[in-house]
Design a protein around this motif. Sequence first.
Motif, PDB file in Angstrom:
ATOM      1  N   MET A   8       0.891  -1.404   0.037  1.00 38.26           N
ATOM      2  CA  MET A   8       0.034  -0.024   0.121  1.00 38.26           C
ATOM      3  C   MET A   8       1.011   1.255   0.067  1.00 38.26           C
ATOM      4  N   ARG A   9       0.610   2.131  -0.783  1.00 41.28           N
ATOM      5  CA  ARG A   9       1.292   3.540  -0.958  1.00 41.28           C
ATOM      6  C   ARG A   9       0.378   4.714  -0.378  1.00 41.28           C
ATOM      7  N   VAL A  10       1.106   5.415   0.648  1.00 48.39           N
ATOM      8  CA  VAL A  10       0.091   6.178   1.500  1.00 48.39           C
ATOM      9  C   VAL A  10       0.548   7.428   1.402  1.00 48.39           C
ATOM     10  N   LEU A  11      -0.170   8.560   1.117  1.00 50.61           N
ATOM     11  CA  LEU A  11       0.270   9.858   1.033  1.00 50.61           C
ATOM     12  C   LEU A  11      -0.143  10.612   2.359  1.00 50.61           C
ATOM     13  N   VAL A  12       0.909  11.308   3.105  1.00 49.43           N
ATOM     14  CA  VAL A  12       0.519  11.957   4.412  1.00 49.43           C
ATOM     15  C   VAL A  12       0.600  13.561   3.851  1.00 49.43           C
ATOM     16  N   LEU A  13      -0.442  14.106   3.972  1.00 46.08           N
ATOM     17  CA  LEU A  13      -0.439  15.441   3.776  1.00 46.08           C
ATOM     18  C   LEU A  13      -0.126  16.250   5.266  1.00 46.08           C
ATOM     19  N   GLY A  14       0.945  17.299   5.283  1.00 50.65           N
ATOM     20  CA  GLY A  14       1.369  17.919   6.268  1.00 50.65           C
ATOM     21  C   GLY A  14       2.199  16.768   7.127  1.00 50.65           C
ATOM     22  N   GLY A  15       3.003  16.091   6.311  1.00 52.20           N
ATOM     23  CA  GLY A  15       3.779  14.981   7.064  1.00 52.20           C
ATOM     24  C   GLY A  15       4.951  15.516   7.782  1.00 52.20           C
ATOM     25  N   ALA A  16       5.317  16.730   7.638  1.00 53.99           N
ATOM     26  CA  ALA A  16       6.405  17.643   8.359  1.00 53.99           C
ATOM     27  C   ALA A  16       5.849  18.118   9.672  1.00 53.99           C
ATOM     28  N   GLY A  17       4.393  18.151   9.982  1.00 52.36           N
ATOM     29  CA  GLY A  17       3.892  18.682  10.939  1.00 52.36           C
ATOM     30  C   GLY A  17       4.094  17.689  12.340  1.00 52.36           C
ATOM     31  N   GLU A  18       3.787  18.007  13.390  1.00 53.93           N
ATOM     32  CA  GLU A  18       3.750  17.125  14.658  1.00 53.93           C
ATOM     33  C   GLU A  18       2.896  15.997  14.544  1.00 53.93           C
ATOM     34  N   ILE A  19       1.679  16.241  13.921  1.00 56.32           N
ATOM     35  CA  ILE A  19       0.693  14.995  14.058  1.00 56.32           C
ATOM     36  C   ILE A  19       0.840  14.245  12.850  1.00 56.32           C
ATOM     37  N   GLY A  20       1.548  14.801  11.605  1.00 58.60           N
ATOM     38  CA  GLY A  20       1.730  14.220  10.484  1.00 58.60           C
ATOM     39  C   GLY A  20       3.047  13.187  10.914  1.00 58.60           C
ATOM     40  N   ARG A  21       3.989  13.644  11.579  1.00 56.71           N
ATOM     41  CA  ARG A  21       5.277  12.973  11.864  1.00 56.71           C
ATOM     42  C   ARG A  21       5.004  11.735  12.649  1.00 56.71           C
ATOM     43  N   ALA A  22       3.882  12.143  13.612  1.00 56.61           N
ATOM     44  CA  ALA A  22       3.360  10.921  14.578  1.00 56.61           C
ATOM     45  C   ALA A  22       3.067   9.794  13.868  1.00 56.61           C
ATOM     46  N   ALA A  23       2.006  10.101  13.122  1.00 53.07           N
ATOM     47  CA  ALA A  23       1.361   9.231  11.885  1.00 53.07           C
ATOM     48  C   ALA A  23       2.192   8.380  10.977  1.00 53.07           C
ATOM     49  N   ALA A  24       2.987   9.493  10.381  1.00 54.40           N
ATOM     50  CA  ALA A  24       4.210   8.655   9.445  1.00 54.40           C
ATOM     51  C   ALA A  24       4.868   7.575  10.122  1.00 54.40           C
ATOM     52  N   ARG A  25       5.534   7.797  11.363  1.00 56.02           N
ATOM     53  CA  ARG A  25       6.274   7.173  12.107  1.00 56.02           C
ATOM     54  C   ARG A  25       5.881   5.346  12.271  1.00 56.02           C
ATOM     55  N   LEU A  26       4.546   5.629  12.546  1.00 58.26           N
ATOM     56  CA  LEU A  26       3.843   4.407  12.737  1.00 58.26           C
ATOM     57  C   LEU A  26       3.625   3.531  11.244  1.00 58.26           C
ATOM     58  N   LEU A  27       3.107   4.513  10.034  1.00 60.39           N
ATOM     59  CA  LEU A  27       3.119   3.923   8.941  1.00 60.39           C
ATOM     60  C   LEU A  27       3.988   3.433   8.273  1.00 60.39           C
TER      61      LEU A  27
END
Length: 401
Positions: free
Chosen positions: A1-20
């Motif tokens: 699966m390919r996931v796009l995280v918008l706002g991925g450099a923000g605090e919430i985006g980074r937290a989600a991205a670390r798990l994903l």
Amino acid sequence: MRVLVLGGAGEIGRAAARLLAAEVDQLVIADLSADAAGAVAEQLGPTAVARPIDVADHDRLVALARDCDIVVNTVGPFFRFGPGILAAVIEAGRDYVDVCDDPAPTATMLDLHERAAAAGITAVIGMGASPGVANLLASKAVSLLDRTESLVTGWNLLMAQPQQRGWRPSAAIVHGIEQVSMPIPVIRGGALTRELPLRRTTIDYPGIGPGVGWTFGHPEPVTLARTFPDLADCVNVALAPRYAVASLSALGSAVRAGLVSRERAATLAAAAEHVLPSSPLAALDHGCLPPLFAVATGTLDGAAATIGCALGQFPGLTMAEATGIPLAVGALLRPDRPGVHPPEAVYDPDEFFHRLAPYCLGNPRPESMVVVTNSQWTQAVNNAALDSGSLVTALLRSRAR
């Protein structure tokens, strides 16, 4: 699966991205700042790539979304950006999940339901802490009653502090000023109405007793009333020290009176934020109610009953973790139900909390994720049920005595 995280450099985006990053084939970190996005992608390893994006550039956003399977959106405030981003993702024909915490764009995005259904995509809005986890706690509480008449969802303001404090207002602060300076949606007498925010509300929490919260403009009353149409009353409340409530109330009143702009009020709130305790654990010392909960009142087995469902384990001690990690779990679950939905309409609460457990502090047992109390239980049964090894067990037991 390919996931796009918008706002991925923000605090919430980074937290989600670390798990994903550890769970998906490729992760696209998209942010207005190319340098910040690149730094996050580099930290996350080979599965992550960076892409610059201005979410106001509709055509660029559609093209970027089409190259992914699901879009995870953390760009706020949502009253500015939410509906436009979702419209672009629907046009791209991709699934979507976000952390929208504003009621107005929530209603606007729910109106895109038919368009999303026709495109065959599933969009879940408001999958953070509150809304998000709070909605699923409410869904769990409703499932334990035969009939539900009222619902209260609650969260502690001291657990909503950003990881990095600054003198410039964050999107969360801008959102907060918006919600304390205008009438907010609530359910009263079975009807959706609007009233001024920060109304003192006493919650008789089963196993604890009375506690006080202050009505806040979150989407839970809007979406829970759609999912559970028989509700007579539904509000969302913030738990906060009195001085914090007084400050927010004064700022909201000043905005309504035209004495200050919302932008100026947000700047003042950012400065005032520095007087709040910096540790989210302080939430346990400021009030008797759990940090994140839902209380449902109705009937069970022919008698009046109140069910309390509190989050017993937490995915972290920052607002970013408490919001971003549930968001990532929601993205991984990826429900197949075309249209635009709130979390409680598409996720089974037991399955969600089971999936969230491995990402919580201490890798807790899934059965300890939700602490359930029931007004019909005897004190002995109540105390035994509270002995579940959760982070809120001590709080609940001490208040029950």
